[in-house]
Enzyme design. Structure first.
Site, PDB file in Angstrom:
ATOM      1  CD  GLU A 363      -3.288  -1.135   1.629  1.00  0.00           C
ATOM      2  OE1 GLU A 363      -3.735  -0.024   1.935  1.00  0.00           O
ATOM      3  OE2 GLU A 363      -3.891  -2.204   1.833  1.00  0.00           O
TER       4      GLU A 363
HETATM    5  C1  FAD Z   1       2.626  -9.746   0.715  1.00  0.00           C
HETATM    6  C2  FAD Z   1       2.208  -8.714  -0.270  1.00  0.00           C
HETATM    7  C3  FAD Z   1       0.868  -8.400  -0.414  1.00  0.00           C
HETATM    8  C4  FAD Z   1       0.460  -7.452  -1.355  1.00  0.00           C
HETATM    9  N1  FAD Z   1      -0.873  -7.225  -1.555  1.00  0.00           N
HETATM   10  C5  FAD Z   1      -1.260  -6.459  -2.615  1.00  0.00           C
HETATM   11  C6  FAD Z   1      -2.646  -6.366  -2.981  1.00  0.00           C
HETATM   12  O1  FAD Z   1      -3.526  -6.938  -2.333  1.00  0.00           O
HETATM   13  N2  FAD Z   1      -2.969  -5.626  -4.076  1.00  0.00           N
HETATM   14  C7  FAD Z   1      -2.044  -4.979  -4.820  1.00  0.00           C
HETATM   15  O2  FAD Z   1      -2.419  -4.336  -5.792  1.00  0.00           O
HETATM   16  N3  FAD Z   1      -0.719  -5.049  -4.499  1.00  0.00           N
HETATM   17  C8  FAD Z   1      -0.312  -5.768  -3.426  1.00  0.00           C
HETATM   18  N4  FAD Z   1       1.023  -5.875  -3.106  1.00  0.00           N
HETATM   19  C9  FAD Z   1       2.001  -5.184  -3.938  1.00  0.00           C
HETATM   20  C10 FAD Z   1       2.678  -4.016  -3.224  1.00  0.00           C
HETATM   21  O3  FAD Z   1       1.765  -2.958  -3.062  1.00  0.00           O
HETATM   22  C11 FAD Z   1       3.899  -3.631  -4.063  1.00  0.00           C
HETATM   23  O4  FAD Z   1       4.856  -4.666  -3.876  1.00  0.00           O
HETATM   24  C12 FAD Z   1       4.479  -2.295  -3.658  1.00  0.00           C
HETATM   25  O5  FAD Z   1       3.618  -1.258  -4.043  1.00  0.00           O
HETATM   26  C13 FAD Z   1       5.858  -2.047  -4.275  1.00  0.00           C
HETATM   27  O6  FAD Z   1       5.859  -2.312  -5.656  1.00  0.00           O
HETATM   28  P1  FAD Z   1       6.995  -3.262  -6.286  1.00  0.00           P
HETATM   29  O7  FAD Z   1       7.041  -4.490  -5.495  1.00  0.00           O
HETATM   30  O8  FAD Z   1       6.756  -3.350  -7.738  1.00  0.00           O
HETATM   31  O9  FAD Z   1       8.338  -2.463  -6.016  1.00  0.00           O
HETATM   32  P2  FAD Z   1       8.936  -1.274  -6.917  1.00  0.00           P
HETATM   33  O10 FAD Z   1       7.889  -0.284  -7.212  1.00  0.00           O
HETATM   34  O11 FAD Z   1       9.673  -1.881  -8.049  1.00  0.00           O
HETATM   35  O12 FAD Z   1       9.961  -0.639  -5.901  1.00  0.00           O
HETATM   36  C14 FAD Z   1      11.257  -1.202  -5.628  1.00  0.00           C
HETATM   37  C15 FAD Z   1      11.987  -0.238  -4.698  1.00  0.00           C
HETATM   38  O13 FAD Z   1      12.170   1.029  -5.361  1.00  0.00           O
HETATM   39  C16 FAD Z   1      11.618   2.066  -4.564  1.00  0.00           C
HETATM   40  N5  FAD Z   1      11.054   3.099  -5.440  1.00  0.00           N
HETATM   41  C17 FAD Z   1      10.201   2.936  -6.481  1.00  0.00           C
HETATM   42  N6  FAD Z   1       9.903   4.123  -7.022  1.00  0.00           N
HETATM   43  C18 FAD Z   1      10.559   5.060  -6.300  1.00  0.00           C
HETATM   44  C19 FAD Z   1      10.651   6.477  -6.354  1.00  0.00           C
HETATM   45  N7  FAD Z   1       9.970   7.199  -7.249  1.00  0.00           N
HETATM   46  N8  FAD Z   1      11.443   7.116  -5.462  1.00  0.00           N
HETATM   47  C20 FAD Z   1      12.119   6.399  -4.504  1.00  0.00           C
HETATM   48  N9  FAD Z   1      12.070   5.056  -4.400  1.00  0.00           N
HETATM   49  C21 FAD Z   1      11.301   4.405  -5.279  1.00  0.00           C
HETATM   50  C22 FAD Z   1      10.547   1.384  -3.717  1.00  0.00           C
HETATM   51  O14 FAD Z   1      10.235   2.147  -2.566  1.00  0.00           O
HETATM   52  C23 FAD Z   1      11.207   0.057  -3.403  1.00  0.00           C
HETATM   53  O15 FAD Z   1      12.104   0.227  -2.342  1.00  0.00           O
HETATM   54  C24 FAD Z   1       1.438  -6.777  -2.132  1.00  0.00           C
HETATM   55  C25 FAD Z   1       2.797  -7.069  -1.957  1.00  0.00           C
HETATM   56  C26 FAD Z   1       3.182  -8.042  -1.060  1.00  0.00           C
HETATM   57  C27 FAD Z   1       4.654  -8.371  -0.946  1.00  0.00           C
END
Ligand code: FAD
Length: 380
Positions: A363
């Site tokens: 989130e």
């Molecule tokens: C157990 C679990 C349950 C989940 N449940 C749901 C759900 O029910 N529905 C749903 O839609 N999603 C869900 N998610 C997804 C979750 O919301 C995403 O994993 C999260 O938003 C991060 O996206 P990503 O994993 O693609 O990481 P990325 O967006 O690829 O980020 C990787 C890293 O880069 C950093 N980063 C990215 N952009 C920037 C920026 N502009 N400036 C600085 N740092 C940045 C991030 O903070 C992170 O540290 C879930 C994830 C998990 C692990």
């Protein structure tokens, strides 16, 4: 200004505490180990009204305020964060989204059973290549007249296999970028909708996280939430409230670990006295208590602003950022206070430490909360 909780809020908090002790604590270690979804417990939470807490009673909800929701989330999360994430997604994302932006028909058909906890829902925004950058949705919902043709993959979806209703965000008009996105209500069992394998996770292992695949799924036009192109705004509005839920989850994980550490520190003896009488341990406990109290105030303030119909984007992001980072620190210290016993499963704190980590990721990661906060404080 009045810091007192109402009688009703105290009653809800105590009911959640009693439920967590009686129904969630037994078996929580085994469910974590086996990655077992707490199906029976979630059913009971539905019967007690914990899955549609803020929904109007005319739609099957409990009609409570957001402050009560925060209090209940803290109590449930102290014991079982895998159950509280189900509660958070169902309340803050699915029910809230449908109640505020759904049509009367959608509310009658979907919101009522969701708010009563007869079924649970999922919120599907993240994709393999669209996490923090949620605007780059690759899932498409092509307008075919009476229906949308849905194609794509969603990742990391909480309640992925156990949900019956999925709110799916998809791109309809790529040329309009985020203004071309729609939110669709997808039912489990619709042809072309496949649930992928369960993720094997570090924490909240009892929760049910899956990828979802959509291949030419025909979603009726009547299942679109809001006007054409409202989907991205829908997701952002919904997640703003979701952050209060996850902040409260982080708060509960931390306060659960703190309570265990406090108790243990008064029982365990080293060098002839209880470890709580060593200043290094007493000061750790003081820091933990202070951080938890600060997080609790941020959570309740954000919830109160939501209840007062004020803008809670900033307070929700602050609560989530602070509570999540705090939960990580506090749970690490709780393991430390337990020494070697903290490293084994029977003492619960290692699980709470593993569970805390996710609150910094989902989130909106902690980095994304800083973007929300800095944008808000820097705007003219
Ligand atoms: C157990 C679990 C349950 C989940 N449940 C749901 C759900 O029910 N529905 C749903 O839609 N999603 C869900 N998610 C997804 C979750 O919301 C995403 O994993 C999260 O938003 C991060 O996206 P990503 O994993 O693609 O990481 P990325 O967006 O690829 O980020 C990787 C890293 O880069 C950093 N980063 C990215 N952009 C920037 C920026 N502009 N400036 C600085 N740092 C940045 C991030 O903070 C992170 O540290 C879930 C994830 C998990 C692990």
């Amino acid at each position: 200004m009045d810091f007192n909780l109402s009688e009703e809020q105290i009653m809800i908090r105590d009911a959640a505490r009693d439920f967590a002790q009686a129904e969630l604590l037994p078996g929580v270690i085994e469910r974590d180990e086996k990655q077992q979804f707490p199906a029976e417990q979630i059913k009971k939470m539905g019967e007690l009204g914990f899955l549609g807490m803020m929904v109007d009673p005319k739609y099957g909800g409990s009609g409570l305020d957001t402050v009560s929701y925060v209090l209940a989330m803290e109590e449930i999360s102290k014991i079982d964060a895998s159950a509280s994430v189900v509660m958070s997604v169902n309340n803050s994302l699915v029910c809230w989204g449908l109640e505020h932006y759904g049509t009367e028909e959608q509310k009658q058909k979907y919101l009522i059973p969701l708010a009563k906890g007869e079924i649970i829902g999922a919120f599907c925004l993240s994709e393999p290549e669209a996490g923090s950058d949620a605007t780059s949705q690759k899932t498409t919902a092509i307008d075919k007249g009476d229906y949308y043709l849905l194609n794509g993959t969603k990742n990391w979806i909480t309640n992925g296999n156990n949900a019956s209703i999925y709110l799916v965000i998809a791109q309809t008009h790529p040329e309009k970028m985020h203004k071309g996105i729609n939110a669709l209500i997808v039912e489990k069992g619709m042809e072309g909708f496949v649930v992928g394998p369960k993720e094997n996770k570090l924490g909240i292992r009892g929760s049910d996280t899956h990828s979802l695949m959509f291949t030419d799924v025909k979603v009726p036009k009547g299942n679109r939430i809001g006007d054409d192109g409202f989907g991205f705004k829908f997701a952002m509005k919904t997640l703003a409230g979701g952050r209060i839920g996850i902040a409260s989850q982080a708060l509960g994980i931390a306060s659960g670990a703190y309570e265990l550490a406090l108790k243990y520190s008064k029982e365990r003896k080293a060098f002839g006295k209880e470890i709580s009488k060593h200043q290094a341990i007493a000061f750790k406990l003081a820091d933990m208590a202070l951080q938890i109290e600060a997080a609790r105030h941020l959570c309740i303030k954000a919830a109160w602003e939501k209840d007062q119909k004020l803008n809670y984007d900033l307070s929700g992001a602050m609560a989530k950022l602070y509570a999540a980072d705090m939960a990580m620190q506090v749970t690490i210290e709780a393991v430390q206070i337990h020494g070697g016993y903290g490293f084994v499963k029977e003492y619960h704190v290692e699980r709470l430490m593993r569970d805390a980590k996710i609150t910094q990721i989902y989130e909106g990661t902690s980095e994304i909360q800083k973007i929300v906060i800095s944008r808000s404080i820097l705007q003219d």
